[in-house]
Scaffold this motif. Structure first.
Motif, PDB file in Angstrom:
ATOM      1  N   LYS A 178       0.765  -1.125   0.088  1.00  0.00           N
ATOM      2  CA  LYS A 178       0.053   0.111  -0.029  1.00  0.00           C
ATOM      3  C   LYS A 178       1.060   1.436  -0.075  1.00  0.00           C
ATOM      4  N   MET A 179       0.926   1.824  -0.962  1.00  0.00           N
ATOM      5  CA  MET A 179       1.605   3.331  -1.009  1.00  0.00           C
ATOM      6  C   MET A 179       0.449   4.208  -1.160  1.00  0.00           C
ATOM      7  N   VAL A 180       0.851   5.208  -0.321  1.00  0.00           N
ATOM      8  CA  VAL A 180      -0.116   6.311   0.083  1.00  0.00           C
ATOM      9  C   VAL A 180       0.392   7.583  -0.139  1.00  0.00           C
ATOM     10  N   ASN A 181      -0.266   8.521  -1.078  1.00  0.00           N
ATOM     11  CA  ASN A 181      -0.133   9.831  -1.303  1.00  0.00           C
ATOM     12  C   ASN A 181       1.753  10.184  -1.444  1.00  0.00           C
ATOM     13  N   ILE A 182       1.921   9.202  -2.464  1.00  0.00           N
ATOM     14  CA  ILE A 182       3.497   9.355  -2.828  1.00  0.00           C
ATOM     15  C   ILE A 182       3.478  10.342  -3.894  1.00  0.00           C
ATOM     16  N   SER A 183       4.623  11.299  -3.542  1.00  0.00           N
ATOM     17  CA  SER A 183       5.061  12.409  -4.390  1.00  0.00           C
ATOM     18  C   SER A 183       6.654  12.354  -4.629  1.00  0.00           C
ATOM     19  N   LYS A 184       7.124  12.525  -5.858  1.00  0.00           N
ATOM     20  CA  LYS A 184       8.456  12.514  -5.769  1.00  0.00           C
ATOM     21  C   LYS A 184       8.776  13.717  -6.848  1.00  0.00           C
ATOM     22  N   LEU A 215       9.007   1.941  -4.724  1.00  0.00           N
ATOM     23  CA  LEU A 215       8.631   0.814  -4.111  1.00  0.00           C
ATOM     24  C   LEU A 215       9.962  -0.093  -3.689  1.00  0.00           C
ATOM     25  N   ALA A 216      10.754  -0.126  -5.025  1.00  0.00           N
ATOM     26  CA  ALA A 216      11.947  -1.043  -4.819  1.00  0.00           C
ATOM     27  C   ALA A 216      12.995  -0.533  -4.106  1.00  0.00           C
ATOM     28  N   GLY A 217      12.701   0.791  -3.330  1.00  0.00           N
ATOM     29  CA  GLY A 217      13.985   1.204  -2.543  1.00  0.00           C
ATOM     30  C   GLY A 217      15.051   2.088  -3.177  1.00  0.00           C
ATOM     31  N   VAL A 218      14.925   2.269  -4.542  1.00  0.00           N
ATOM     32  CA  VAL A 218      15.911   3.024  -5.302  1.00  0.00           C
ATOM     33  C   VAL A 218      15.882   4.222  -4.796  1.00  0.00           C
ATOM     34  N   TYR A 219      14.776   4.940  -4.756  1.00  0.00           N
ATOM     35  CA  TYR A 219      14.853   6.519  -4.576  1.00  0.00           C
ATOM     36  C   TYR A 219      13.962   6.547  -3.229  1.00  0.00           C
ATOM     37  N   PRO A 220      14.097   7.422  -2.543  1.00  0.00           N
ATOM     38  CA  PRO A 220      13.167   7.702  -1.417  1.00  0.00           C
ATOM     39  C   PRO A 220      12.003   8.697  -1.934  1.00  0.00           C
ATOM     40  N   PRO A 221      10.878   8.482  -1.502  1.00  0.00           N
ATOM     41  CA  PRO A 221       9.682   9.468  -2.109  1.00  0.00           C
ATOM     42  C   PRO A 221      10.103  10.539  -1.273  1.00  0.00           C
ATOM     43  N   SER A 222       9.615  11.921  -2.069  1.00  0.00           N
ATOM     44  CA  SER A 222       9.702  13.163  -1.423  1.00  0.00           C
ATOM     45  C   SER A 222       8.554  13.428  -0.227  1.00  0.00           C
ATOM     46  N   ARG A 223       7.398  12.808  -0.331  1.00  0.00           N
ATOM     47  CA  ARG A 223       6.322  12.653   0.460  1.00  0.00           C
ATOM     48  C   ARG A 223       5.814  11.264   0.346  1.00  0.00           C
ATOM     49  N   GLY A 224       4.857  10.694   1.367  1.00  0.00           N
ATOM     50  CA  GLY A 224       4.061   9.744   1.120  1.00  0.00           C
ATOM     51  C   GLY A 224       4.567   8.646   2.121  1.00  0.00           C
ATOM     52  N   GLU A 225       3.854   7.693   2.198  1.00  0.00           N
ATOM     53  CA  GLU A 225       4.040   6.295   3.214  1.00  0.00           C
ATOM     54  C   GLU A 225       4.127   5.340   2.240  1.00  0.00           C
ATOM     55  N   ILE A 226       4.778   4.127   2.568  1.00  0.00           N
ATOM     56  CA  ILE A 226       4.692   2.697   2.236  1.00  0.00           C
ATOM     57  C   ILE A 226       4.291   1.878   3.500  1.00  0.00           C
ATOM     58  N   PHE A 227       3.394   0.973   3.045  1.00  0.00           N
ATOM     59  CA  PHE A 227       3.041  -0.118   3.993  1.00  0.00           C
ATOM     60  C   PHE A 227       3.130  -1.324   3.340  1.00  0.00           C
ATOM     61  N   ILE A 228       3.926  -2.417   3.948  1.00  0.00           N
ATOM     62  CA  ILE A 228       3.893  -3.958   3.450  1.00  0.00           C
ATOM     63  C   ILE A 228       2.959  -4.776   4.610  1.00  0.00           C
ATOM     64  N   GLU A 229       2.084  -5.331   3.849  1.00  0.00           N
ATOM     65  CA  GLU A 229       1.212  -6.100   4.823  1.00  0.00           C
ATOM     66  C   GLU A 229       0.890  -5.463   5.862  1.00  0.00           C
ATOM     67  N   GLY A 230       0.318  -4.000   5.892  1.00  0.00           N
ATOM     68  CA  GLY A 230       0.147  -3.227   7.029  1.00  0.00           C
ATOM     69  C   GLY A 230       0.994  -2.521   7.820  1.00  0.00           C
ATOM     70  N   ARG A 264      12.356  -7.673   2.290  1.00  0.00           N
ATOM     71  CA  ARG A 264      10.871  -7.545   2.552  1.00  0.00           C
ATOM     72  C   ARG A 264      10.206  -8.279   1.412  1.00  0.00           C
ATOM     73  N   GLY A 265      10.920  -9.103   0.591  1.00  0.00           N
ATOM     74  CA  GLY A 265      10.208  -9.698  -0.401  1.00  0.00           C
ATOM     75  C   GLY A 265       9.922  -9.184  -1.854  1.00  0.00           C
ATOM     76  N   ILE A 266      10.637  -7.805  -2.162  1.00  0.00           N
ATOM     77  CA  ILE A 266      10.168  -7.243  -3.287  1.00  0.00           C
ATOM     78  C   ILE A 266      11.297  -7.298  -4.341  1.00  0.00           C
ATOM     79  N   GLN A 267      10.742  -7.652  -5.515  1.00  0.00           N
ATOM     80  CA  GLN A 267      12.088  -8.093  -6.581  1.00  0.00           C
ATOM     81  C   GLN A 267      11.489  -7.237  -7.571  1.00  0.00           C
ATOM     82  N   MET A 268      12.427  -6.572  -8.321  1.00  0.00           N
ATOM     83  CA  MET A 268      12.112  -5.554  -9.430  1.00  0.00           C
ATOM     84  C   MET A 268      13.142  -5.986 -10.658  1.00  0.00           C
ATOM     85  N   ILE A 269      12.415  -6.141 -11.896  1.00  0.00           N
ATOM     86  CA  ILE A 269      13.008  -6.388 -13.086  1.00  0.00           C
ATOM     87  C   ILE A 269      12.938  -4.803 -13.764  1.00  0.00           C
TER      88      ILE A 269
END
Ligand SMILES: Nc1ncnc2c1ncn2[C@@H]1O[C@H](COP(=O)(O)OP(=O)(O)OP(=O)(O)O)[C@@H](O)[C@H]1O
Ligand SMILES: [Mg+2]
Lengths: 249, 351
Positions: free
Chosen positions: A8-14, A52-67, A81-86
């Motif tokens: 769950k990504m909430v109000n993400i700005s970059k 989401l994959a941790g490459v950049y931090p968001p400028s604003r917003g929150e990320i939840f994994i399984e709550g 945390r089990g996130i893989q990106m191609i």
């Protein structure tokens, strides 16, 4: 119906300097779901997924994994945390062989010199690399070939094989079929269905709507860094999605 | 799958300690052709070294003598140790210009700690073992300093280590008050000046370090990560490798090995000169590149840099034996370095 989203990504700005790549974007993925993320070039798809994959931090917003709220400071955090990106701009190391690329950053080890030290277990990595490549069904002559000698499609296959052979809860695929031929794309779509059956969620970024309609459960449309639509795939049509991408309505 | 693995098992057998970064391509290809390709492509520097030795021997009868060859080997052992560290830095995609000054400072510090009867020394007359440990720790510390500012702060490696090079040379002058210190304890002299059987101790130490670091680079996870970071730092980071940590470790290894080089040099000369090791950074980079370590990072076989070192030392001694004036020797060495870098660049272009 009130399932907890695994992502769950909430109000993400970059912002990149003056460029507002993302503005207040919400994004969620439920267990076993294949979510398609679409939009024009520069819409912000890759940026959202790199956050989401941790490459950049968001400028604003929150990320939840399984709550649970998370703060990724590097891709290593997201991977743990089990996130893989191609990645769209393929993250393969040209100077390393195929097996080494499939195990990039998580090389297998075995005891050596009578248990005195641990060394890389090349043989085991090669065996498992073959298995991962068989699943992707792309023909690569040898797992000892350096990646720089491979074709674009083969390199992409290596990146896909890496993501699926890691222990992941969710796999993000950014234009995974860009360099793939017709047959290989078909195999990839079969693979995604297979992942879904294995209870692994997938985010699939692509400009090819016919592929999206074949595999996805839900389509999210970005335009100019904003989320403008979220549709169940079965409740919409390619024509409507195309119109959303182009005209925004 | 089984099939493909089996047909490569012949080549597996020559895979000592991962000596086959020698890529074997395509199971179908002719094995013999592969072996030839491996030797020609990956180990050609040994053939070049052989050619250079042949030419120099035919030009002067003084070249191919036991005394001269031993002399070359002894000189090579000190440069060789430093080259290991430089090569590791290059493999990680960076540079270390501070190794020459680290060699100088290490010798000076060792002398300052151990030497007696000279006012410029500390007067502590430390036993060689604690003295060596202190010197090695200082070397690692120098590497940590360089690595931190390059990897974590993101400073330019060339200029950062250039600043370190100047700073450390100054430190060497401060430690010895600008004087030469001499007369080490005999057990210390043994390291650079003694022999084990017929073989100089320094050569044994160099070979042991080459084997250890070849093992680390080819069999250990950190070694693999050094190659990955040098090849594609973005891919390394995306896969969860801590690029900062890897680069810092590479510089720490380089600092450690330069300190070993400084110990060997001061021990062999039985003195610490303030100019010891100056210019060695360029010899080290040259030997690495001649030995096939790419300046672009991530490519090359460490063991081949032994050949690179021997090429440099052979040409240098050969020219001295041929009574070539010192200025011309300088020019020639510059030209050799230029050629090595040109070759490296062309190799990348051809790919
Ligand atoms: N590292 C960066 N630095 C500066 N600007 C960036 C960076 N990455 C992306 N941008 C900008 O952010 C915006 C969104 O880019 P992004 O790559 O996320 O688009 P995309 O939807 O993935 O497009 P495409 O379909 O072409 O892959 C663009 O305007 C882009 O120029
Ligand atoms: Mg993109």
């Amino acid at each position: 119906m009130e399932k907890i989203p695994i992502i769950k990504m909430v109000n993400i700005s970059k912002n990149f300097g003056a460029v507002k790549a993302l503005q207040d974007v919400n994004f969620e993925v439920y267990p076993c779901e294949v979510v398609a993320l679409v939009g024009d070039n520069g819409a912000g798809k890759s940026t959202l997924m790199k956050i989401l994959a941790g490459v950049y931090p968001p400028s604003r917003g929150e990320i939840f994994i399984e709550g649970e709220k998370v703060n990724f400071t590097s891709p290593a955090d997201a991977i743990s945390r089990g996130i893989q990106m191609i990645y769209q701009d393929l993250a393969v190391a040209d100077n390393i062989d195929v097996a080494g690329n499939i195990f990039l950053g998580r090389e297998l080890e075995k005891k050596a010199l009578g248990g005195f030290t641990k060394i890389i277990d090349k043989k085991r990595m090669e065996e498992l690399a073959w298995e991962a490549l068989e699943r992707v069904k792309i023909n690569i002559g040898s797992v000892r070939e350096k990646v720089e000698n491979l074709s674009g499609g083969q390199r992409q296959a290596v990146a896909i094989a890496r993501a699926i052979s890691a222990k992941a809860k969710i796999i993000i695929m950014d234009e995974p079929a860009a360099a793939l031929g017709v047959k290989e794309t078909h195999e990839l779509l079969e693979l995604i269905k297979d992942l879904k059956e294995k209870k692994i969620a997938v985010v699939y970024i692509s400009h090819r709507l016919e592929n999206i309609f074949e595999v996805s459960d839900r389509v999210i449309v970005l335009k100019g860094g904003k989320r403008i639509a979220d549709r169940q795939t079965k409740d919409t049509t390619m024509e409507k999605i195309r119109q959303l991408i182009v005209e925004g309505v | 799958m089984e099939n493909k693995l089996n047909s490569e098992s012949f080549l597996e057998k020559i895979n000592l300690f991962g000596l086959k970064s020698l890529v074997i391509s395509g199971a179908k290809k002719d094995k013999l052709k592969n072996v030839v390709r491996i030797i020609v492509l990956d180990y050609s520097i040994w053939i070049i070294l052989f050619g250079i030795v042949m030419i120099l021997s035919s030009l002067t009868s003084r070249f191919l003598t036991t005394v001269n060859l031993m002399n070359i080997l002894l000189h090579s052992s000190i440069l060789g140790v430093v080259v290991i560290g430089e090569s590791i830095c290059l493999l990680s995609g960076k540079f270390d210009l501070s190794v020459g000054s680290t060699v100088g400072l290490s010798g000076a510090l060792a002398a300052w700690l151990m030497v007696t009867g000279q006012p410029a020394a500390s007067g502590w007359a430390l036993h060689p073992i604690p003295a060596i440990l202190i010197v090695l720790l200082v070397g690692i510390g120098i590497g940590l300093f360089n690595g931190f500012f390059i990897a974590k702060v993101g400073m330019n490696p060339l200029l950062t280590t250039l600043a370190s090079m100047i700073f450390l040379r100054g430190m060497a002058l401060i430690v010895t008050s600008g004087e030469s210190l001499y007369n080490f304890p005999p057990s210390y002299q043994f390291l650079g000046g003694g022999t084990i059987g017929p073989v100089p101790t320094a050569v044994v130490i160099m070979l042991a370090l080459y084997i250890i670091f070849h093992f680390i680079l080819n069999c250990k996870k950190i070694g693999r990560h050094i190659y990955i970071v040098g090849g594609n730092p973005e891919a390394a980071r995306a896969c969860g490798i801590s690029v900062e940590k890897v680069v810092m470790l590479a510089f720490m290894m380089s600092g450690f090995l330069a300190a070993v080089g400084g110990i060997l040099l001061s021990s062999r000369l039985n003195s610490a000169q303030t100019i010891s090791g100056s210019g060695m950074e360029l010899d080290a980079i040259a030997a690495s590149v001649i030995g096939g370590i790419s300046l672009q990072g991530g490519r090359g076989i460490l063991l081949n840099t032994i050949a690179g070192v021997l090429v440099i030392e052979s040409i240098r001694t050969g020219l001295v034996l041929l009574d070539v004036p010192a200025f011309w020797i300088r020019c020639t060495m510059g030209f050799v370095i230029f050629l090595a870098i040109l070759m490296d660049t062309l190799k990348v272009k051809l790919k």
